[in-house]
Design a protein around this motif. Structure first.
Motif, PDB file in Angstrom:
ATOM      1  N   ALA A 175     145.145  52.264  34.693  1.00 12.24           N
ATOM      2  CA  ALA A 175     143.997  51.618  35.334  1.00 12.24           C
ATOM      3  C   ALA A 175     143.266  52.610  36.236  1.00 12.24           C
ATOM      4  O   ALA A 175     142.027  52.667  36.252  1.00 12.24           O
ATOM      5  N   GLY A 176     144.031  53.402  36.979  1.00 18.25           N
ATOM      6  CA  GLY A 176     143.415  54.429  37.808  1.00 18.25           C
ATOM      7  C   GLY A 176     142.759  55.523  36.999  1.00 18.25           C
ATOM      8  O   GLY A 176     141.688  56.029  37.370  1.00 18.25           O
ATOM      9  N   LEU A 177     143.363  55.893  35.883  1.00 19.10           N
ATOM     10  CA  LEU A 177     142.783  56.933  35.029  1.00 19.10           C
ATOM     11  C   LEU A 177     141.457  56.488  34.429  1.00 19.10           C
ATOM     12  O   LEU A 177     140.518  57.295  34.309  1.00 19.10           O
ATOM     13  N   ARG A 178     141.355  55.225  34.045  1.00 17.70           N
ATOM     14  CA  ARG A 178     140.086  54.739  33.492  1.00 17.70           C
ATOM     15  C   ARG A 178     138.975  54.794  34.530  1.00 17.70           C
ATOM     16  O   ARG A 178     137.842  55.202  34.232  1.00 17.70           O
ATOM     17  N   LEU A 179     139.277  54.374  35.741  1.00 10.81           N
ATOM     18  CA  LEU A 179     138.278  54.450  36.808  1.00 10.81           C
ATOM     19  C   LEU A 179     137.949  55.899  37.135  1.00 10.81           C
ATOM     20  O   LEU A 179     136.782  56.254  37.365  1.00 10.81           O
ATOM     21  N   SER A 180     138.961  56.742  37.146  1.00 10.37           N
ATOM     22  CA  SER A 180     138.752  58.164  37.415  1.00 10.37           C
ATOM     23  C   SER A 180     137.881  58.809  36.343  1.00 10.37           C
ATOM     24  O   SER A 180     137.038  59.669  36.643  1.00 10.37           O
ATOM     25  N   LEU A 181     138.052  58.398  35.095  1.00  7.93           N
ATOM     26  CA  LEU A 181     137.243  58.948  34.014  1.00  7.93           C
ATOM     27  C   LEU A 181     135.777  58.600  34.208  1.00  7.93           C
ATOM     28  O   LEU A 181     134.889  59.445  34.011  1.00  7.93           O
ATOM     29  N   SER A 182     135.497  57.357  34.601  1.00  7.02           N
ATOM     30  CA  SER A 182     134.110  56.956  34.854  1.00  7.02           C
ATOM     31  C   SER A 182     133.508  57.752  36.000  1.00  7.02           C
ATOM     32  O   SER A 182     132.361  58.209  35.923  1.00  7.02           O
ATOM     33  N   LEU A 183     134.285  57.932  37.077  1.00  5.68           N
ATOM     34  CA  LEU A 183     133.792  58.721  38.208  1.00  5.68           C
ATOM     35  C   LEU A 183     133.565  60.175  37.809  1.00  5.68           C
ATOM     36  O   LEU A 183     132.608  60.810  38.278  1.00  5.68           O
ATOM     37  N   SER A 184     134.413  60.704  36.960  1.00  2.00           N
ATOM     38  CA  SER A 184     134.254  62.090  36.515  1.00  2.00           C
ATOM     39  C   SER A 184     132.949  62.269  35.760  1.00  2.00           C
ATOM     40  O   SER A 184     132.244  63.276  35.938  1.00  2.00           O
ATOM     41  N   GLY A 228     130.422  58.327  27.309  1.00  2.10           N
ATOM     42  CA  GLY A 228     131.257  57.476  28.144  1.00  2.10           C
ATOM     43  C   GLY A 228     132.025  56.454  27.331  1.00  2.10           C
ATOM     44  O   GLY A 228     133.219  56.222  27.580  1.00  2.10           O
ATOM     45  N   TYR A 229     131.366  55.863  26.351  1.00  2.00           N
ATOM     46  CA  TYR A 229     132.028  54.878  25.498  1.00  2.00           C
ATOM     47  C   TYR A 229     133.148  55.517  24.677  1.00  2.00           C
ATOM     48  O   TYR A 229     134.260  54.980  24.594  1.00  2.00           O
ATOM     49  N   LEU A 230     132.873  56.675  24.088  1.00  2.00           N
ATOM     50  CA  LEU A 230     133.878  57.339  23.256  1.00  2.00           C
ATOM     51  C   LEU A 230     135.074  57.800  24.078  1.00  2.00           C
ATOM     52  O   LEU A 230     136.231  57.653  23.650  1.00  2.00           O
ATOM     53  N   LEU A 231     134.817  58.354  25.260  1.00  5.38           N
ATOM     54  CA  LEU A 231     135.920  58.818  26.100  1.00  5.38           C
ATOM     55  C   LEU A 231     136.779  57.651  26.572  1.00  5.38           C
ATOM     56  O   LEU A 231     138.015  57.736  26.590  1.00  5.38           O
ATOM     57  N   ASN A 232     136.131  56.557  26.967  1.00  3.82           N
ATOM     58  CA  ASN A 232     136.892  55.390  27.405  1.00  3.82           C
ATOM     59  C   ASN A 232     137.696  54.792  26.256  1.00  3.82           C
ATOM     60  O   ASN A 232     138.857  54.375  26.441  1.00  3.82           O
ATOM     61  N   THR A 233     137.111  54.766  25.061  1.00  4.18           N
ATOM     62  CA  THR A 233     137.832  54.253  23.893  1.00  4.18           C
ATOM     63  C   THR A 233     139.047  55.112  23.578  1.00  4.18           C
ATOM     64  O   THR A 233     140.121  54.601  23.256  1.00  4.18           O
ATOM     65  N   ALA A 234     138.880  56.429  23.672  1.00  6.82           N
ATOM     66  CA  ALA A 234     140.004  57.328  23.413  1.00  6.82           C
ATOM     67  C   ALA A 234     141.118  57.129  24.436  1.00  6.82           C
ATOM     68  O   ALA A 234     142.305  57.104  24.084  1.00  6.82           O
ATOM     69  N   LEU A 235     140.755  56.954  25.712  1.00 10.49           N
ATOM     70  CA  LEU A 235     141.771  56.743  26.743  1.00 10.49           C
ATOM     71  C   LEU A 235     142.481  55.406  26.538  1.00 10.49           C
ATOM     72  O   LEU A 235     143.699  55.297  26.731  1.00 10.49           O
ATOM     73  N   LEU A 236     141.738  54.377  26.138  1.00  9.62           N
ATOM     74  CA  LEU A 236     142.362  53.082  25.849  1.00  9.62           C
ATOM     75  C   LEU A 236     143.339  53.187  24.680  1.00  9.62           C
ATOM     76  O   LEU A 236     144.399  52.553  24.692  1.00  9.62           O
ATOM     77  N   ALA A 237     142.983  53.989  23.671  1.00  6.95           N
ATOM     78  CA  ALA A 237     143.889  54.174  22.532  1.00  6.95           C
ATOM     79  C   ALA A 237     145.178  54.861  22.973  1.00  6.95           C
ATOM     80  O   ALA A 237     146.282  54.475  22.553  1.00  6.95           O
ATOM     81  N   VAL A 238     145.058  55.867  23.836  1.00 10.05           N
ATOM     82  CA  VAL A 238     146.250  56.534  24.366  1.00 10.05           C
ATOM     83  C   VAL A 238     147.078  55.557  25.196  1.00 10.05           C
ATOM     84  O   VAL A 238     148.319  55.529  25.099  1.00 10.05           O
ATOM     85  N   GLU A 239     146.399  54.742  25.992  1.00 10.90           N
ATOM     86  CA  GLU A 239     147.115  53.765  26.822  1.00 10.90           C
ATOM     87  C   GLU A 239     147.904  52.779  25.965  1.00 10.90           C
ATOM     88  O   GLU A 239     149.085  52.504  26.250  1.00 10.90           O
ATOM     89  N   ARG A 240     147.280  52.247  24.923  1.00 11.31           N
ATOM     90  CA  ARG A 240     147.984  51.292  24.056  1.00 11.31           C
ATOM     91  C   ARG A 240     149.185  51.946  23.391  1.00 11.31           C
ATOM     92  O   ARG A 240     150.255  51.336  23.283  1.00 11.31           O
ATOM     93  N   ARG A 241     149.017  53.181  22.966  1.00 13.16           N
ATOM     94  CA  ARG A 241     150.111  53.872  22.295  1.00 13.16           C
ATOM     95  C   ARG A 241     151.272  54.133  23.251  1.00 13.16           C
ATOM     96  O   ARG A 241     152.446  53.894  22.914  1.00 13.16           O
ATOM     97  N   VAL A 242     150.951  54.627  24.446  1.00 15.64           N
ATOM     98  CA  VAL A 242     152.005  54.947  25.419  1.00 15.64           C
ATOM     99  C   VAL A 242     152.698  53.684  25.916  1.00 15.64           C
ATOM    100  O   VAL A 242     153.925  53.612  25.964  1.00 15.64           O
ATOM    101  N   LEU A 243     151.912  52.661  26.278  1.00 18.25           N
ATOM    102  CA  LEU A 243     152.514  51.430  26.772  1.00 18.25           C
ATOM    103  C   LEU A 243     153.279  50.704  25.674  1.00 18.25           C
ATOM    104  O   LEU A 243     154.330  50.118  25.924  1.00 18.25           O
TER     105      LEU A 243
END
Length: 250
Positions: A175-184, A228-243
């Motif tokens: 959750a923090g990484l997603r917010l951090s990505l948007s801020l980046s 922004g959409y592609l980066l967030n989608t990629a991070l969500l895919a990593v999150e689903r895989r890891v979790l």
């Protein structure tokens, strides 16, 4: 479906009114293709314009985000494991978290001057707080019963961190990484709007604005939205895989 409908309405309204300030989405997409996805290929199927504009921006953003992620997770685990450290650091964390990120850029300009080091530092410093705070909260929310079991099993600190604390904190960390990505992404663009920048999407945006080239301005905004959409989608895919992997091994 809603996005397609909104774009269709925009297209019809823009063609009907013919305003130079709000060109049709079709023209914006065509302009973006002309700028970054057509012309001679220079490297790895990327055009010369994409290498000159997109890759520098992504490089600065990736460097700042990586620093923020590593520092935020490391410091968050250290703060979250100790009640005393959390009590002492929490007011400072909440204060730093509340400061608007663009307001810190002038400080880094004074300290580091204009250039890539200043841009990366401003991105990393502003993006680290969501990761740090969420990691600390995630570590603190670890089930006390599991901590008792770990004590009974005599797990050392490394084993507790690997098998208990980090898996428990992973949802909050992401959750923090997603917010951090948007801020980046926001700080990357903002830092490239400042003097001393010679490339990047933000530089293209400023240059187009100075020349009143509104079509290029809209094209740069479209590119930022897609990135922004592609980066967030990629991070969500990593999150689903890891979790998902973490749940399957639990």
């Amino acid at each position: 479906m809603v996005l397609v409908l909104a774009l269709a309405l925009w297209q019809v309204a823009a063609q009907a009114h013919g305003s130079v300030y709000f060109p049709p989405p079709g023209r914006i997409a065509h302009r973006a293709h002309e700028l970054w996805f057509s012309g001679p290929v220079r490297r790895a199927f990327l055009t010369e314009a994409a290498v000159g504009d997109v890759l520098p921006s992504l490089g600065r953003m990736a460097a700042g985000f990586a620093i923020a992620a590593v520092a935020g997770i490391g410091a968050g685990v250290a703060v979250g494991r100790s009640r005393r450290a959390y009590a002492l650091c929490n007011p400072v964390l909440q204060f730093a978290r509340a400061v608007p990120p663009p307001a810190l850029v002038p400080v880094f300009v004074v300290v580091l001057d204009f250039g890539t080091p200043m841009q990366i530092a401003s991105i990393a410093f502003s993006a680290v707080w969501p990761v740090l705070v969420n990691t600390a909260e995630g570590v603190r929310d670890t089930d006390p019963l599991r901590l008792d079991v770990a004590a009974v099993l005599r797990l050392n600190r490394v084993e507790r961190l690997r098998f208990l604390l980090l898996p428990s904190a992973l949802p909050r960390i992401f959750a923090g990484l997603r917010l951090s990505l948007s801020l980046s992404l926001i700080l990357m663009v903002f830092s490239e709007l400042l003097p001393g920048t010679a490339d990047g999407i933000g530089y293209t945006l400023t240059d187009a604005q100075s020349r009143s080239d509104l079509l290029t301005v809209w094209a740069a905004l479209l590119l930022l939205g897609v990135l922004g959409y592609l980066l967030n989608t990629a991070l969500l895919a990593v999150e689903r895989r890891v979790l998902g992997r973490g749940r399957s091994t639990a």
